[in-house]
Design a protein around this motif. Structure first.
Motif, PDB file in Angstrom:
ATOM      1  N   TRP A  50      13.057  30.971 -18.667  1.00 41.32           N
ATOM      2  CA  TRP A  50      14.339  30.297 -18.898  1.00 41.32           C
ATOM      3  C   TRP A  50      14.614  29.278 -17.805  1.00 41.32           C
ATOM      4  O   TRP A  50      15.169  28.205 -18.079  1.00 41.32           O
ATOM      5  N   ARG A  51      14.224  29.571 -16.579  1.00 39.85           N
ATOM      6  CA  ARG A  51      14.410  28.589 -15.509  1.00 39.85           C
ATOM      7  C   ARG A  51      13.608  27.319 -15.784  1.00 39.85           C
ATOM      8  O   ARG A  51      14.039  26.216 -15.442  1.00 39.85           O
ATOM      9  N   GLN A  52      12.463  27.472 -16.428  1.00 41.66           N
ATOM     10  CA  GLN A  52      11.694  26.292 -16.809  1.00 41.66           C
ATOM     11  C   GLN A  52      12.437  25.496 -17.883  1.00 41.66           C
ATOM     12  O   GLN A  52      12.466  24.260 -17.835  1.00 41.66           O
ATOM     13  N   LEU A  53      13.066  26.184 -18.826  1.00 40.40           N
ATOM     14  CA  LEU A  53      13.875  25.486 -19.829  1.00 40.40           C
ATOM     15  C   LEU A  53      15.046  24.760 -19.168  1.00 40.40           C
ATOM     16  O   LEU A  53      15.386  23.637 -19.558  1.00 40.40           O
TER      17      LEU A  53
ATOM     18  N   LYS B 128      20.938  21.681 -25.192  1.00 37.76           N
ATOM     19  CA  LYS B 128      19.869  21.621 -26.195  1.00 37.76           C
ATOM     20  C   LYS B 128      18.633  22.387 -25.743  1.00 37.76           C
ATOM     21  O   LYS B 128      18.006  23.105 -26.529  1.00 37.76           O
ATOM     22  N   ALA B 129      18.279  22.254 -24.475  1.00 37.77           N
ATOM     23  CA  ALA B 129      17.050  22.890 -23.978  1.00 37.77           C
ATOM     24  C   ALA B 129      17.201  24.392 -23.800  1.00 37.77           C
ATOM     25  O   ALA B 129      16.265  25.152 -24.060  1.00 37.77           O
ATOM     26  N   THR B 130      18.363  24.842 -23.355  1.00 39.18           N
ATOM     27  CA  THR B 130      18.533  26.256 -22.980  1.00 39.18           C
ATOM     28  C   THR B 130      19.300  27.078 -24.007  1.00 39.18           C
ATOM     29  O   THR B 130      19.252  28.309 -23.966  1.00 39.18           O
ATOM     30  N   HIS B 131      20.019  26.420 -24.905  1.00 36.31           N
ATOM     31  CA  HIS B 131      20.915  27.091 -25.869  1.00 36.31           C
ATOM     32  C   HIS B 131      22.042  27.841 -25.168  1.00 36.31           C
ATOM     33  O   HIS B 131      22.674  28.716 -25.770  1.00 36.31           O
ATOM     34  N   GLU B 132      22.289  27.502 -23.917  1.00 31.73           N
ATOM     35  CA  GLU B 132      23.415  28.084 -23.198  1.00 31.73           C
ATOM     36  C   GLU B 132      24.705  27.416 -23.691  1.00 31.73           C
ATOM     37  O   GLU B 132      24.752  26.210 -23.923  1.00 31.73           O
TER      38      GLU B 132
ATOM     39  N   ARG C 149      12.559  22.913  -7.714  1.00 34.67           N
ATOM     40  CA  ARG C 149      11.116  22.639  -7.618  1.00 34.67           C
ATOM     41  C   ARG C 149      10.509  22.370  -8.990  1.00 34.67           C
ATOM     42  O   ARG C 149       9.643  21.489  -9.143  1.00 34.67           O
ATOM     43  N   ARG C 150      10.938  23.125  -9.971  1.00 31.72           N
ATOM     44  CA  ARG C 150      10.445  22.894 -11.336  1.00 31.72           C
ATOM     45  C   ARG C 150      10.879  21.511 -11.820  1.00 31.72           C
ATOM     46  O   ARG C 150      10.097  20.775 -12.444  1.00 31.72           O
ATOM     47  N   LEU C 151      12.140  21.157 -11.545  1.00 38.29           N
ATOM     48  CA  LEU C 151      12.651  19.852 -11.951  1.00 38.29           C
ATOM     49  C   LEU C 151      11.901  18.733 -11.239  1.00 38.29           C
ATOM     50  O   LEU C 151      11.563  17.713 -11.862  1.00 38.29           O
ATOM     51  N   ARG C 152      11.625  18.900  -9.966  1.00 31.31           N
ATOM     52  CA  ARG C 152      10.867  17.882  -9.224  1.00 31.31           C
ATOM     53  C   ARG C 152       9.533  17.597  -9.890  1.00 31.31           C
ATOM     54  O   ARG C 152       9.146  16.434 -10.075  1.00 31.31           O
TER      55      ARG C 152
ATOM     56  N   GLN D  18      13.756  21.649 -17.665  1.00 25.05           N
ATOM     57  CA  GLN D  18      13.450  20.662 -18.703  1.00 25.05           C
ATOM     58  C   GLN D  18      14.720  20.000 -19.226  1.00 25.05           C
ATOM     59  O   GLN D  18      14.749  18.789 -19.475  1.00 25.05           O
ATOM     60  N   GLY D  19      15.785  20.793 -19.374  1.00 25.09           N
ATOM     61  CA  GLY D  19      17.048  20.210 -19.804  1.00 25.09           C
ATOM     62  C   GLY D  19      17.589  19.217 -18.797  1.00 25.09           C
ATOM     63  O   GLY D  19      18.062  18.131 -19.161  1.00 25.09           O
ATOM     64  N   LEU D  20      17.515  19.570 -17.512  1.00 24.15           N
ATOM     65  CA  LEU D  20      17.991  18.653 -16.476  1.00 24.15           C
ATOM     66  C   LEU D  20      17.142  17.384 -16.436  1.00 24.15           C
ATOM     67  O   LEU D  20      17.672  16.276 -16.272  1.00 24.15           O
TER      68      LEU D  20
END
Length: 332
Positions: A314-317, A260-264, A168-171, A320-322
């Motif tokens: 973090w889910r928002q990050l 890049k977005a999450t640093h995972e 949903r955030r990605l949408r 954003q990365g996706l």
């Protein structure tokens, strides 16, 4: 999730010529004074309508006819979850800005005209429908379960809740860039859909790209994310060879943007830590006719990864990365 992933067993121009006779100057000036404000008001009205049109976005979801269930849109999971922007309508005497086949305004939006299908892995309701999700479906080179329940953190936060929230955030992010976005399920189905139907939704939409969002359930000492790419499958009436190349490009763009977005970090336990895996056993990839990948956003059984995935910020990050990865791929 590793134990049962995918198929698991995201102007004003008054020309103003001077009057030819002096005695008409006053009347002409009065007429011009009346016309200019009206023209300026009309100009403002046109731009207000254009801005309103540009912010319009629909919450497209798969038709419930694919499986049993309702069709209502759900609210995002948790108080910090992001949803799609509200619909609005505007009236204007001027012509509306141009739109494309997706209904998106075609001016100044990088994803205008693009169709993206997001597949939130599993379904929170699957646990209540074991018979339906355990039924088998044909995926070209074998049979798989229709769907599974997915994994969860040790504290009980489920993969299905995570994937739906990130989807949903990605949408919302993709729609703000002009894309038409379709979810394979939006919490509006009691279970599923089956992995075969998830692929069919993207194929029927002639999507420019499709992403299936997941989280893994590996041993607790393992951590990190990885992207799953389709292997070529040409058997049993299935042929996905045309999408293997573009799907790899999509996967590489998503891997870079997500890191890049999450640093995972790349998963420590898959394919020598490359952050990539290639598989031929996933129905969602075997049956796809459009560029598609899976992403395992982290290991829900690892303490650090679980802490990140249960965090709304973090889910928002992650979303954003996706979004950045999809935009990079579609801009090529």
């Amino acid at each position: 999730m590793r134990f049962d992933r995918d198929d698991y067993s995201l102007v004003d121009e008054p020309s103003g010529t001077a009057p030819t006779r002096r005695r008409r100057g006053t009347a002409a000036a009065l007429a011009l004074a009346a016309i200019v404000p009206l023209g300026f008001a009309g100009w403002i009205g046109w731009h207000a309508a254009a801005d309103d049109h540009g912010s319009r976005s629909g919450a497209d979801t798969a038709q419930a006819s694919l499986t049993a269930g309702g069709s209502g849109a759900s609210t995002p999971d948790g108080p910090d979850a992001a949803g799609g922007s509200p619909s609005a309508s505007a009236s204007s005497s001027s012509a509306a800005p141009p739109t494309d086949r997706s209904g998106a305004v075609t001016t100044g939006r990088p994803l205008a005209g693009k169709v993206i299908v997001i597949d939130p892995g599993h379904n929170p309701g699957n646990v209540d429908y074991p018979r339906q999700i355990n039924s088998t479906v044909f995926v070209g080179n074998g049979s798989k379960a229709c769907d599974t329940t997915g994994t969860s953190t040790n504290s009980g936060y489920s993969e299905a809740r995570y994937t739906l929230d990130v989807a949903r955030r990605l949408r919302a992010l993709l729609q703000s860039e002009g894309a038409k976005v379709i979810l394979t399920q939006d919490g509006n189905l009691p279970w599923g859909p089956c992995v075969t139907q998830r692929a069919q939704i993207a194929n029927a939409a002639h999507a420019d790209a499709s992403i299936s969002i997941h989280a893994d359930g590996a041993p607790g000492s393992d951590y990190g994310f990885h992207v799953i790419l389709p292997a070529a499958v040409h058997t049993g009436g299935v042929d996905n060879r045309s999408i293997v190349g573009p799907s790899r490009t999509l996967g590489l763009d998503l891997r870079a943007a997500f890191a890049k977005a999450t640093h995972e970090r790349y998963a420590t336990y898959i394919n020598h830590g490359t952050g990539l895996d290639v598989r031929s056993d996933l129905g969602g990839l075997n049956l796809s006719k459009v560029p598609k990948v899976f992403i395992e956003c982290g290991n829900m059984r690892n303490f650090g990864d679980a802490a990140r995935m249960t965090s709304p910020s973090w889910r928002q990050l992650a979303a954003q990365g996706l979004a950045s990865g999809l935009t990079a791929f579609l801009a090529r």
